[in-house]
Design a protein around this motif. Structure first.
Motif, PDB file in Angstrom:
ATOM      1  N   GLY A 286      10.993  -9.672  -0.562  1.00 42.11           N
ATOM      2  CA  GLY A 286      11.862  -8.615  -0.057  1.00 42.11           C
ATOM      3  C   GLY A 286      11.095  -7.621   0.782  1.00 42.11           C
ATOM      4  O   GLY A 286      10.218  -7.985   1.581  1.00 42.11           O
ATOM      5  N   ASN A 287      11.388  -6.355   0.604  1.00 40.18           N
ATOM      6  CA  ASN A 287      10.784  -5.281   1.390  1.00 40.18           C
ATOM      7  C   ASN A 287      10.056  -4.313   0.471  1.00 40.18           C
ATOM      8  O   ASN A 287      10.631  -3.836  -0.516  1.00 40.18           O
ATOM      9  N   VAL A 288       8.796  -4.036   0.799  1.00 45.07           N
ATOM     10  CA  VAL A 288       7.959  -3.163  -0.017  1.00 45.07           C
ATOM     11  C   VAL A 288       7.339  -2.103   0.886  1.00 45.07           C
ATOM     12  O   VAL A 288       6.781  -2.416   1.948  1.00 45.07           O
ATOM     13  N   TRP A 289       7.440  -0.871   0.421  1.00 45.23           N
ATOM     14  CA  TRP A 289       6.860   0.266   1.153  1.00 45.23           C
ATOM     15  C   TRP A 289       5.816   0.895   0.229  1.00 45.23           C
ATOM     16  O   TRP A 289       6.131   1.395  -0.837  1.00 45.23           O
TER      17      TRP A 289
ATOM     18  N   ILE B 275      -0.931   4.266   9.227  1.00 36.92           N
ATOM     19  CA  ILE B 275       0.287   3.495   8.977  1.00 36.92           C
ATOM     20  C   ILE B 275       0.113   2.113   9.591  1.00 36.92           C
ATOM     21  O   ILE B 275      -0.366   1.993  10.728  1.00 36.92           O
ATOM     22  N   PHE B 276       0.455   1.084   8.832  1.00 39.32           N
ATOM     23  CA  PHE B 276       0.505  -0.266   9.397  1.00 39.32           C
ATOM     24  C   PHE B 276       1.589  -1.050   8.670  1.00 39.32           C
ATOM     25  O   PHE B 276       2.070  -0.656   7.609  1.00 39.32           O
ATOM     26  N   HIS B 277       2.020  -2.141   9.265  1.00 41.86           N
ATOM     27  CA  HIS B 277       3.058  -2.949   8.637  1.00 41.86           C
ATOM     28  C   HIS B 277       2.909  -4.402   9.071  1.00 41.86           C
ATOM     29  O   HIS B 277       2.237  -4.721  10.059  1.00 41.86           O
ATOM     30  N   GLY B 278       3.517  -5.291   8.305  1.00 37.28           N
ATOM     31  CA  GLY B 278       3.465  -6.718   8.604  1.00 37.28           C
ATOM     32  C   GLY B 278       4.233  -7.506   7.561  1.00 37.28           C
ATOM     33  O   GLY B 278       4.939  -6.947   6.714  1.00 37.28           O
ATOM     34  N   THR B 279       4.077  -8.821   7.604  1.00 35.79           N
ATOM     35  CA  THR B 279       4.791  -9.723   6.696  1.00 35.79           C
ATOM     36  C   THR B 279       3.788 -10.591   5.951  1.00 35.79           C
ATOM     37  O   THR B 279       2.912 -11.212   6.569  1.00 35.79           O
TER      38      THR B 279
ATOM     39  N   THR C 245       7.596 -11.347   2.206  1.00 35.98           N
ATOM     40  CA  THR C 245       7.634  -9.910   1.940  1.00 35.98           C
ATOM     41  C   THR C 245       7.266  -9.133   3.202  1.00 35.98           C
ATOM     42  O   THR C 245       6.235  -9.403   3.830  1.00 35.98           O
ATOM     43  N   ARG C 246       8.128  -8.183   3.566  1.00 34.49           N
ATOM     44  CA  ARG C 246       7.794  -7.251   4.640  1.00 34.49           C
ATOM     45  C   ARG C 246       7.188  -6.013   4.000  1.00 34.49           C
ATOM     46  O   ARG C 246       7.772  -5.429   3.066  1.00 34.49           O
TER      47      ARG C 246
ATOM     48  N   ALA D  61      -1.078  -7.707   9.298  1.00 34.88           N
ATOM     49  CA  ALA D  61      -0.447  -6.438   9.658  1.00 34.88           C
ATOM     50  C   ALA D  61      -0.817  -6.009  11.068  1.00 34.88           C
ATOM     51  O   ALA D  61      -1.846  -6.410  11.623  1.00 34.88           O
ATOM     52  N   GLY D  62       0.028  -5.171  11.643  1.00 35.24           N
ATOM     53  CA  GLY D  62      -0.236  -4.523  12.918  1.00 35.24           C
ATOM     54  C   GLY D  62      -0.284  -3.027  12.733  1.00 35.24           C
ATOM     55  O   GLY D  62       0.426  -2.455  11.894  1.00 35.24           O
ATOM     56  N   ILE D  63      -1.126  -2.343  13.499  1.00 43.74           N
ATOM     57  CA  ILE D  63      -1.337  -0.904  13.331  1.00 43.74           C
ATOM     58  C   ILE D  63      -0.218  -0.130  14.002  1.00 43.74           C
ATOM     59  O   ILE D  63       0.178  -0.415  15.138  1.00 43.74           O
ATOM     60  N   ASP D  64       0.295   0.885  13.302  1.00 45.85           N
ATOM     61  CA  ASP D  64       1.315   1.777  13.846  1.00 45.85           C
ATOM     62  C   ASP D  64       0.774   3.168  14.142  1.00 45.85           C
ATOM     63  O   ASP D  64       1.325   3.871  14.982  1.00 45.85           O
ATOM     64  N   LEU D  65      -0.297   3.575  13.440  1.00 41.82           N
ATOM     65  CA  LEU D  65      -0.888   4.892  13.685  1.00 41.82           C
ATOM     66  C   LEU D  65      -2.300   4.911  13.126  1.00 41.82           C
ATOM     67  O   LEU D  65      -2.528   4.476  11.993  1.00 41.82           O
ATOM     68  N   MET D  66      -3.234   5.426  13.958  1.00 40.17           N
ATOM     69  CA  MET D  66      -4.623   5.573  13.529  1.00 40.17           C
ATOM     70  C   MET D  66      -4.961   7.066  13.432  1.00 40.17           C
ATOM     71  O   MET D  66      -4.319   7.913  14.048  1.00 40.17           O
ATOM     72  N   ALA D  67      -5.988   7.343  12.627  1.00 40.79           N
ATOM     73  CA  ALA D  67      -6.484   8.717  12.533  1.00 40.79           C
ATOM     74  C   ALA D  67      -7.367   9.016  13.732  1.00 40.79           C
ATOM     75  O   ALA D  67      -8.038   8.123  14.269  1.00 40.79           O
ATOM     76  N   ALA D  68      -7.348  10.275  14.150  1.00 41.55           N
ATOM     77  CA  ALA D  68      -8.248  10.691  15.220  1.00 41.55           C
ATOM     78  C   ALA D  68      -9.680  10.648  14.704  1.00 41.55           C
ATOM     79  O   ALA D  68      -9.954  10.983  13.548  1.00 41.55           O
ATOM     80  N   THR D  69     -10.587  10.224  15.556  1.00 44.84           N
ATOM     81  CA  THR D  69     -11.981  10.047  15.140  1.00 44.84           C
ATOM     82  C   THR D  69     -12.843  11.178  15.665  1.00 44.84           C
ATOM     83  O   THR D  69     -12.530  11.837  16.651  1.00 44.84           O
ATOM     84  N   THR D  70     -13.971  11.399  14.974  1.00 43.63           N
ATOM     85  CA  THR D  70     -15.023  12.299  15.443  1.00 43.63           C
ATOM     86  C   THR D  70     -16.281  11.462  15.621  1.00 43.63           C
ATOM     87  O   THR D  70     -16.276  10.251  15.436  1.00 43.63           O
ATOM     88  N   GLU D  71     -17.379  12.108  15.972  1.00 39.63           N
ATOM     89  CA  GLU D  71     -18.619  11.380  16.213  1.00 39.63           C
ATOM     90  C   GLU D  71     -19.146  10.710  14.959  1.00 39.63           C
ATOM     91  O   GLU D  71     -19.867   9.720  15.025  1.00 39.63           O
ATOM     92  N   VAL D  72     -18.793  11.215  13.785  1.00 42.22           N
ATOM     93  CA  VAL D  72     -19.366  10.659  12.555  1.00 42.22           C
ATOM     94  C   VAL D  72     -18.342   9.856  11.760  1.00 42.22           C
ATOM     95  O   VAL D  72     -18.685   9.281  10.733  1.00 42.22           O
TER      96      VAL D  72
END
Length: 621
Positions: A378-381, A452-456, A460-461, A434-445
């Protein structure tokens, strides 16, 4: 005719020179005489001798002809022709439902067929340099066709794909679109093909820059019509469905009609109704709980068959049964409960075993329980996945991260991420499924972290929010309910209205396919599988069934053709009023092109031939 080098005509001065040379030429002819006696007296001067004449001869004629022909050839004579300007005809084609009425040509053709034939006749008669364009006249006008005379075959084949099916006509927008197609380098005209079922009291018409022709189909007064309206279903406490239908008589005389109810394709009941002129009648039926679809139809035929039938798909289209598993469900509960059609159940993680997950359309796991070692179908979040969970291998946690809007997918459409921060984020590699939907902004370190990411995974989605909601400012912002709505749209079956007017677009998730009334299945594009899209193929009345990625029927809706703007065929606009409202300011046509046809090579060729003839005659002498 004109000369490109007129100064070369000075060569005609050679004509008198040739004549003078022939006049002064002395001719000595040999004569045989019997005696010198005839030479006597030749020394005497003659009195009254005749003047000398130009000796006419073939050689003189040929030399004069050579001089004339070569001189005219050097002057480069040309014939000039005005070329007709290329034409462009812009058709504004009425594609509303009333154009499907069969009140023309003895009922063998529809109004739309006549209009389409007019366009076809023009395309077939186009010259290669002519241009044609077709703009639809409906609530959302668009360009249906553009092409020139060299693209006749493609344009003619495109005509067969057009069908009438829309409610209402936006003449203002259609004329604005047609006016934008006017080409100043052509002779333009705009032809409006319509049955006149227009709202002449709506927005003012724009000024157009080309002459406008109105072609009303049909010219004669249309007949009356009957149409079904407001066909709907209401569930009863015992599980059965109450069906409501209203039929309107758009005629100036009373009529008797038969209303027929079909349940799952089989005739169930028939009712005779008498309807006064310009009045309506209402009918109610009750159908069993097991019924999957119903149809109501008027048994008798009339000028517009499309609005004589209306169908309904009796499915529970909400399908938003959600189980929230969390120790602190307050924030997520508020975000989920404001979503339309959600039936929410809440459980603590240690009570998960008491629920059958197959009873829910979506399971929301606020932290994955340790005992869950396989994804349920089914669908899982998943929100805030823990460390040491085999389903999602979290390595460690990152602190105080902000989202990178440049990495947002369509799942973040309409979500304002400015000022949002996440106090704790699970650091993990994005799974292969999965495919990426949102990444965090990075710094030098910092190492980039998925937010957020999602896939099948198998059947199961899965959608994963890697951050802890309680340790961020997202719950205090409008972004949370919007992001929640987008996530539900991605995973759950849509909840479209049970019935929409013909031609009305429907918003559906791109992850679902639609079966249209003729049996064809329309699928979304492979690269658009996240957010919602607008389904516009609703020109045909009937049932539209929606299937999920596992090919399961999950929802549906019906398209009804009956509507006041289209079914009332008696309403005719004031043609003079329409023409008065329309301001035509035609742009001046460009100067026509001139084609110059030079024929001096032919004159030179004739001159050379004459010179050869003259030389041959001189050599013979």
């Amino acid at each position: 005719m004109s000369f490109l080098w007129p100064f070369a005509l000075a060569g005609l001065l050679t004509l008198p020179i040739i004549l003078i040379l022939h006049l002064l030429r002395s001719r000595r002819d040999r004569l045989a005489i019997p005696s010198l006696l005839f030479w006597r007296g030749l020394q005497q001067e003659k009195e009254g001798g005749s003047p000398r004449k130009i000796p006419l001869s073939l050689m003189l004629f040929l030399q004069l002809l050579v001089a004339i022909v070569l001189t005219c050839g050097l002057a480069r004579p040309t014939l000039s022709f005005l070329l007709g300007l290329p034409e462009q005809t812009i058709f504004v084609l009425d594609t509303t439902t009333s154009m499907a009425a069969t009140d023309v040509s003895g009922g063998d053709q529809t109004r739309f067929d006549i209009a389409r034939q007019t366009i076809q006749d023009y395309i077939e008669s186009m010259a290669a340099s002519d241009q044609v364009a077709v703009v639809s006249l409906d609530p959302r006008p668009e360009i249906l066709l553009t092409g020139n005379g060299e693209q006749k075959a493609a344009a003619l084949s495109e005509l067969d794909n057009w069908v009438p099916g829309a409610t209402g006509a936006n003449l203002t927008a259609a004329l604005s679109l047609a006016g934008g197609l006017v080409d100043p380098d052509r002779e333009n005209r705009i032809v409006i093909l319509t049955d006149g079922n227009l709202d002449s009291d709506s927005a003012p018409l724009p000024a157009v820059t080309a002459p406008v022709e109105w072609q009303f189909i049909p010219e004669a007064a249309p007949p009356g019509n009957q149409a079904l309206f407001d066909v709907s279903a209401r569930p009863l406490p015992n599980g059965r469905q109450r069906i409501f239908a209203r039929v309107i008589n758009y005629d100036d005389a009373p009529v008797a009609r038969t209303l027929r109810l079909l349940v799952d394709g089989q005739v169930s009941q028939e009712e005779a109704v008498d309807i006064d002129a310009q009045a309506d009648a209402v009918q109610l039926w009750t159908v069993p709980a097991s019924a999957e679809s119903v149809a109501v139809e008027i048994a008798e035929t009339d000028a517009l068959p499309l609005d004589n039938r209306a169908e309904l798909l009796l499915l529970d289209t909400t399908r938003r049964r959600i189980l929230l598993v969390s120790n602190t469900p307050e924030t997520l509960s508020r975000a989920l409960e404001v979503q339309p059609g959600v039936d929410l159940a809440v459980a603590a993680p240690d009570a998960l075993a008491g629920f059958d997950l197959a009873d829910f359309d979506l399971v929301v796991l606020d932290s994955v329980p340790a005992e869950l070692t396989a994804w349920p179908s089914g669908n899982v979040w998943v929100i805030n996945p823990p460390v040491n969970q085999p389903l999602l291998p979290v390595e460690t946690y990152a602190l105080n991260l902000r989202p990178d809007p440049d990495t947002a997918s369509a799942l973040l459409d309409g979500v304002d991420l400015s000022g949002v921060y996440f106090g704790r984020v699970a650091q993990m590699a994005v799974p292969e499924w999965a495919g990426i939907d949102l990444m965090a902004a990075t710094t030098e370190v910092e190492t980039p972290s998925p937010l957020i990411f999602h896939g099948t995974v198998g059947s199961t989605r899965v959608v994963v929010w890697t951050f802890d909601l309680a340790d961020s400012n997202l719950p205090a912002r409008l972004a949370l309910p919007l992001l929640t709505a987008n996530t539900l749209t991605t995973m759950l079956a849509p909840a479209p209205p049970p019935a929409v007017p013909v031609g009305e677009p429907v918003t559906l998730p791109r992850s679902f396919s639609v079966e249209i009334p003729d049996g064809r299945r329309l699928f979304p594009s492979a690269d658009q599988n996240i957010a919602e899209s607008t389904f516009t193929h609703t020109q045909e009345p009937g049932l539209y069934r929606i299937y999920d990625s596992s090919d399961t029927l999950v929802a549906g809706f019906a398209v009804h053709a009956g509507s006041a703007p289209e079914s009332n065929l008696l309403q005719r606009p004031d043609r003079a009023a329409l023409e008065q409202k329309l301001t035509v300011i035609p742009i001046p046509p460009p100067d026509p092109d001139v084609n110059y046809q030079e024929f001096w090579p032919w004159l030179v060729s004739v001159g050379l031939v004459v010179i050869m003839i003259e030389g041959w005659l001189a050599w013979r002498r």
